[in-house]
Design a protein around this motif. Structure first.
Motif, PDB file in Angstrom:
ATOM      1  N   LEU A 147       0.836  -1.189   0.000  1.00 48.90           N
ATOM      2  CA  LEU A 147       0.000   0.000   0.000  1.00 48.90           C
ATOM      3  C   LEU A 147       0.876   1.246   0.000  1.00 48.90           C
ATOM      4  CD1 LEU A 147      -2.750   1.493   0.390  1.00 48.90           C
ATOM      5  CD2 LEU A 147      -2.399   1.230   2.870  1.00 48.90           C
ATOM      6  N   PHE A 148       0.595   2.167  -0.941  1.00 51.59           N
ATOM      7  CA  PHE A 148       1.257   3.468  -0.998  1.00 51.59           C
ATOM      8  C   PHE A 148       0.224   4.548  -0.685  1.00 51.59           C
ATOM      9  CE2 PHE A 148       3.799   0.747  -3.694  1.00 51.59           C
ATOM     10  CZ  PHE A 148       5.111   1.134  -3.430  1.00 51.59           C
ATOM     11  N   THR A 149       0.469   5.356   0.342  1.00 48.03           N
ATOM     12  CA  THR A 149      -0.502   6.382   0.732  1.00 48.03           C
ATOM     13  C   THR A 149       0.189   7.723   0.991  1.00 48.03           C
ATOM     14  OG1 THR A 149      -0.332   5.878   3.107  1.00 48.03           O
ATOM     15  CG2 THR A 149      -1.989   4.672   1.838  1.00 48.03           C
ATOM     16  N   LYS A 150      -0.614   8.788   0.860  1.00 49.38           N
ATOM     17  CA  LYS A 150      -0.149  10.129   1.177  1.00 49.38           C
ATOM     18  C   LYS A 150      -1.337  10.990   1.578  1.00 49.38           C
ATOM     19  CE  LYS A 150       4.295  10.880   0.792  1.00 49.38           C
ATOM     20  NZ  LYS A 150       5.056  11.464   1.926  1.00 49.38           N
ATOM     21  N   GLY A 163      -4.830   0.401 -13.730  1.00 53.02           N
ATOM     22  CA  GLY A 163      -5.351  -0.891 -13.315  1.00 53.02           C
ATOM     23  C   GLY A 163      -5.244  -1.210 -11.834  1.00 53.02           C
ATOM     24  N   LEU A 164      -4.530  -0.386 -11.056  1.00 52.51           N
ATOM     25  CA  LEU A 164      -4.346  -0.690  -9.635  1.00 52.51           C
ATOM     26  C   LEU A 164      -5.487  -0.113  -8.805  1.00 52.51           C
ATOM     27  CD1 LEU A 164      -0.508  -0.238  -9.097  1.00 52.51           C
ATOM     28  CD2 LEU A 164      -1.795  -2.258  -9.834  1.00 52.51           C
ATOM     29  N   ILE A 165      -5.836  -0.844  -7.746  1.00 56.47           N
ATOM     30  CA  ILE A 165      -6.899  -0.396  -6.835  1.00 56.47           C
ATOM     31  C   ILE A 165      -6.436   0.856  -6.099  1.00 56.47           C
ATOM     32  CG2 ILE A 165      -8.228  -1.005  -4.773  1.00 56.47           C
ATOM     33  CD1 ILE A 165      -8.050  -3.929  -5.647  1.00 56.47           C
ATOM     34  N   HIS A 166      -7.299   1.883  -6.084  1.00 58.10           N
ATOM     35  CA  HIS A 166      -6.937   3.127  -5.409  1.00 58.10           C
ATOM     36  C   HIS A 166      -8.181   3.793  -4.817  1.00 58.10           C
ATOM     37  CE1 HIS A 166      -7.921   4.233  -9.567  1.00 58.10           C
ATOM     38  NE2 HIS A 166      -8.236   5.450  -9.125  1.00 58.10           N
TER      39      HIS A 166
END
Length: 231
Positions: A147-150, A163-166
């Motif tokens: 998971l990448f978050t900001k 295509g990635l879940i976001h």
């Protein structure tokens, strides 16, 4: 000489094929523009939309008005997406790009979803958003999806790979507004909860019970909910 020419031609074809694979989701246009014809008026189905006669094209085919107007966020998710893709703006046909405006009430959520045909680049105009995306399944089964978050503030830009879940979540106490560009004239949206628990017909509960490792009554409850579409 013929052998050299054949090798050169083969090399060009191979390079061209790899170059094609490197393009964005939509193919490059073969003319200045290809204004879309309304599907209901089309006699054939194609991968994209049929072109309007160029002699009939007018400036209005390239114009969309209204992204200055806030979307209605009075729904359980507290958000609203206003799309500008080829369905709203026919002049986008074959151009490989589209846009959206996203409005968020306080605690408003654009729920986990994917765009199967586009990368998304998001810029925040107002408010504070918690955003993120999750990678695809790693090659090593011992590893987890990352998971990448900001936290984003006005003027911040974040990109969600194709295509990635976001998701985006308004963590502020005021309304938030963001605009995004997508690398397809028709990026598509798959909202995860809607697709899994709100499909028609419903997915066999035995499949979901096994997949999520929960009791059937949990799946029954989730499938009985009304899953909102904010697009």
């Amino acid at each position: 000489m013929k052998i050299i020419a054949l090798v050169s031609l083969t090399t060009i074809l191979v390079v061209a094929s790899f170059a094609t694979l490197g393009f964005a989701s939509d193919p490059s246009p073969l003319q200045d523009f290809c204004v879309a014809v309304n599907d209901a008026k089309s006699a054939v189905f194609v991968n994209g939309k049929v072109c309007k006669n160029p002699n009939m094209v007018v400036a209005e085919d390239f114009l969309f008005r209204g992204l200055n107007k806030p979307g209605n966020t009075s729904n359980p998710l507290g958000s609203r997406v206003t799309p500008v893709n080829v369905n709203q703006l026919p002049g986008l046909n074959t151009l490989g790009i589209s846009a959206v405006r996203i409005d968020y009430a306080p605690n408003g959520l654009n729920p986990p979803h994917t765009h199967p045909r586009a990368t998304e680049i998001l810029v925040v105009l107002e408010g504070t958003l918690y955003v993120g995306f999750v990678t695809s399944n790693p090659a090593n089964p011992a590893l987890k999806n990352k998971l990448f978050t900001k936290y984003l503030y006005p003027g911040d830009v974040f990109v969600f790979p194709e295509g990635l879940i976001h998701f985006q979540f308004n963590v502020g106490k005021t309304n938030a507004v963001a605009f995004a560009g997508l690398s397809s004239q028709n990026p598509g949206v798959i909202t995860i909860a809607n697709a899994v628990f709100g499909s028609d017909p419903s997915i066999n509960p035995a499949v979901l019970t096994k997949a999520f490792q929960v009791e059937k009554n949990v799946i029954d409850y989730l499938q009985a909910q009304f899953w909102w579409n904010i697009d």
